[in-house]
Design an enzyme around this catalytic site. Sequence first.
Site, PDB file in Angstrom:
ATOM      1  N   LEU A   8      52.568  46.231  39.132  1.00 17.14           N
ATOM      2  CA  LEU A   8      51.560  45.564  38.413  1.00 17.14           C
ATOM      3  C   LEU A   8      49.836  45.731  38.904  1.00 17.14           C
ATOM      4  O   LEU A   8      49.717  46.007  39.961  1.00 17.14           O
ATOM      5  CB  LEU A   8      51.922  44.164  39.124  1.00 17.14           C
ATOM      6  N   ASP A   9      49.227  45.620  37.683  1.00 18.69           N
ATOM      7  CA  ASP A   9      47.792  45.872  38.087  1.00 18.69           C
ATOM      8  C   ASP A   9      47.345  47.272  38.533  1.00 18.69           C
ATOM      9  O   ASP A   9      46.269  47.662  39.267  1.00 18.69           O
ATOM     10  CB  ASP A   9      46.994  44.736  38.890  1.00 18.69           C
ATOM     11  N   ALA A  10      48.297  48.161  38.444  1.00 18.27           N
ATOM     12  CA  ALA A  10      47.942  49.417  39.050  1.00 18.27           C
ATOM     13  C   ALA A  10      48.247  50.721  38.102  1.00 18.27           C
ATOM     14  O   ALA A  10      48.079  51.927  38.648  1.00 18.27           O
ATOM     15  CB  ALA A  10      48.904  49.679  40.193  1.00 18.27           C
ATOM     16  N   GLY A  36      46.452  40.873  41.333  1.00 14.27           N
ATOM     17  CA  GLY A  36      47.293  39.653  41.422  1.00 14.27           C
ATOM     18  C   GLY A  36      46.519  38.391  40.786  1.00 14.27           C
ATOM     19  O   GLY A  36      45.458  38.413  40.079  1.00 14.27           O
TER      20      GLY A  36
END
Lengths: 296, 296, 296, 296
Positions: free
Chosen positions: A239-241, A213
Amino acid sequence: MPPPPEDRRYVITLSCPDRTGIVARISGFLADLGAWITEAGYHADVDAKVFCTRQVVDAASVPFGVDELRARFDAVATELGGTYRISDTGERKRVVLLATRDEHCLHDLLGRAWTGELPAQITRVIGNHESLEPLVTAHGVPFHHVPFPRPGDPHREAGKVTAFEKIREMVAADDPDAVVMARFMQILPAHLCEEWAGRAINIHHSFLPSFAGARPYHQAHTRGVKLIGATCHYATADLDAGPIIEQDVIRVDHGDTAADMVRRGRDIERLVLARGLRWHLEDRILVQGNRTIVFR
Amino acid sequence: MPPPPEDRRYVITLSCPDRTGIVARISGFLADLGAWITEAGYHADVDAKVFCTRQVVDAASVPFGVDELRARFDAVATELGGTYRISDTGERKRVVLLATRDEHCLHDLLGRAWTGELPAQITRVIGNHESLEPLVTAHGVPFHHVPFPRPGDPHREAGKVTAFEKIREMVAADDPDAVVMARFMQILPAHLCEEWAGRAINIHHSFLPSFAGARPYHQAHTRGVKLIGATCHYATADLDAGPIIEQDVIRVDHGDTAADMVRRGRDIERLVLARGLRWHLEDRILVQGNRTIVFR
Amino acid sequence: MPPPPEDRRYVITLSCPDRTGIVARISGFLADLGAWITEAGYHADVDAKVFCTRQVVDAASVPFGVDELRARFDAVATELGGTYRISDTGERKRVVLLATRDEHCLHDLLGRAWTGELPAQITRVIGNHESLEPLVTAHGVPFHHVPFPRPGDPHREAGKVTAFEKIREMVAADDPDAVVMARFMQILPAHLCEEWAGRAINIHHSFLPSFAGARPYHQAHTRGVKLIGATCHYATADLDAGPIIEQDVIRVDHGDTAADMVRRGRDIERLVLARGLRWHLEDRILVQGNRTIVFR
Amino acid sequence: MPPPPEDRRYVITLSCPDRTGIVARISGFLADLGAWITEAGYHADVDAKVFCTRQVVDAASVPFGVDELRARFDAVATELGGTYRISDTGERKRVVLLATRDEHCLHDLLGRAWTGELPAQITRVIGNHESLEPLVTAHGVPFHHVPFPRPGDPHREAGKVTAFEKIREMVAADDPDAVVMARFMQILPAHLCEEWAGRAINIHHSFLPSFAGARPYHQAHTRGVKLIGATCHYATADLDAGPIIEQDVIRVDHGDTAADMVRRGRDIERLVLARGLRWHLEDRILVQGNRTIVFR
């Protein structure tokens, strides 16, 4: 610049259900052609029972072109129940960069392309700030300004949709091997994650899964960690995964403010993105579930 | 751009014979002025019996300018029998870069100057290849071409003398805080090492003292080391033997050819030079004999 | 403890002149047996035109024992003009440790053997100081004291010859897979380097080739390097110049005295030796000229 | 063994509200005594407006003992509104270890104590498995077995309370400078976190805040990270969230199973715990909020 003929390679990557005899089947196929293997990597995922391999052969040792090689290898892959890809290092790869005002990664990749170190052509840079234009064009790369509505704009969501649609069209026109978010700072819509699946590469400025995040260096400073990092990963709708390609860290101490971490972290962001992108362009990466196999 | 007034600092560095009471003398002097110390570093060299310190004070907390501070501190330093330097972060530092066709370090430093990350102005780049010009001037920095005679030229030695004299004059005109050999690949004559003593910074592409001299990556490949490195050091008349500012390494393995090492080593050369130069420009380095004290 | 049957492996290593078809020949041989490959590594040395491979197969998938496998593979190796070795992880490897009063590496390896982490049995420790005995025997390992004459002893050379002859006999009795000089600090005579060729492993307390010979941390302190290291290598008659197995470094700064470096360096010596020894015992290392190929 | 008289030091640590003149006040106090400062560290936390310092003075240069030094310094600290601590390296520090069957950290610390590398005496080891006894006692350290009820035991919670009460009493009897959970794997009750506040040190086998809680290596394997780490921190009632003392990482790749990560991670756990404990015992750490200042 294409490589000289003696350095031209065909790169074969394959994933298939694991069983005995796979290596024998592939290497037998290559030996029958007289193909000279210059690199070979193997990996068996014991849990998923999937076998992955990357084979590099000297193009000059293969008695025909890459299309014929693909046609013949197709039978082998079918027999093994696998999915594969064969690329030809004589065909220059293409990259589109998405950038914003945090331009250190952009500058680094432009430099690597300029000196020939990046094994690809940067076909264009798309940025949401006009200020990027002079530097990009000085490197001989076309720049396209796509403005994004600012926070507080009443038509912000619609404006984002329009902006991403323009980007989608430009990317589609270039059909690149990689779309790189070189600190782009906009969340990619799910339909673009899907359209660019396996080609959209992001650099996140933390050692994921820590500090996903916003404002990761400030999170890191608050938590008092002793190392900060960066993560290069494939972008997915989550997101970001997405699958992690590469990570690295540097040491910080109590004397480093959050602003120091932002500055010092740039060095590791540059490196991690450059390494991850290179491996992607050299077809060294296979994605298996949410993990990557990186044949180095 | 100078820092905003609230970020302006005076940086005091001092070396003197070690004894008790030095810290008390300096900090008493600063306290009497009402000076606010924002950073302080101390080091006593037990063998040489020398004490070194770096003190940073908030300029806004000092009731007069840097010249008056220098004048008053001079008495303290004289009393301690020390040598000192006070710099003002409100005065922009100047850097001259010497470069050649291995331009990755040059490109990196130009980028850091462009984004404001380098705490200095690059006043000019002097290169022995005209091909560097477009990229340098695109970054808004003047470029000067000083050709060096090629191997085999019957007047090579005389040509070198002429070339270095031109460089000397240009450097003298700028009076920079650092002269950086960003992979310059020419051996600096002894009189320039002396003229630029403490300001001439070199990046050597090995982990010194291993592999001094020519073609260090090829030497490293032949020896079969498992890590390769880079060394940023002050240039002295003794080739590759000056005081070391910073070093770092990366892992290699049997699969890396000498050419791979050349390519991969660039990443560490860039970083080590950028870190070392930054510390130099921030007056973090004191030289004691052939060793450096780096206050981080 | 031998591994459970399902974890038993046969490890094949081979070097041969490079040509096409080698992988096909070996993997065809294994596929015909129904052997399940669990790990495979390949390396071609382009300069020496030598191909190296390490193949690991699940013992349970091979329809006969290791002797029969050796007998059958011999024909393949002969055909390829190669030298090979097949080891069976069901046969426990043996290690002899040579140690002296710098006992941190000794203690570390005894602990790894105690917890089962070291894939070998330590058959005995030979030391030149009696003080080592209690700790060694507490770990359940036999200790043998072989005194070395001290500097100044008029019969020192003869005494060394006698001492090394005793060591030679004890090592010969155990016929170990590795003779580890865990900071032994005595120079191995040339005839023992030869007798133990490819099995004698040394840990040197510097990042070789820097600081070969005596008191490397003091040399490092004098030179002012910013990283110190350790090197695990095969012992050869050429002191500190044998093929390097593994190296690593840690950061030091101006505040570290030579004594601090000695203390802090122990951490990296322990790790580098433990990693190098493990790879040796797992047959991951092939020596090619003066370089090692390490299949990890 | 106490240090020789010439190496005896008094270590002063102080935190106080930040203002000008603090360094002058402390160094003036020390200079008036004729105290020779051998190490000095300063840090100002800009957000919290707190100043922290660690000063080390040569005991032989102070004209009286540590109690008198404490009495006199008390007035300085009161004037500055600070909290402080003065320790005397001539007084041997004491450590209690809590251990379980994952005994690599235990073995490592026993070895460091044995060779004199750990600047403390291990007064006892408390373990929840009798199997640890022989190794601990072989190192000359008393071992106490405190069994914990197993999962499924109907009186498990009561049994834990009893076990922790026994541990509390033994720790209270030794009044140690550190209680180290050397992979203890039991969650410390809140009242013990409080009773041992600032002295209870834990090693967590992940790079926190990633993978807090159980089975961190398995979590890391599932997420596909490219580096794994370990974190040494002060234990607080908030599990795995106390102030971080030290962290480090090692590289893993797709070939590493979760079991490989468990094994390889031990090397980094050992090192990170040993470093963190050493800094704690040398009074190098000040806790400020949930962050640590580590004066190295």
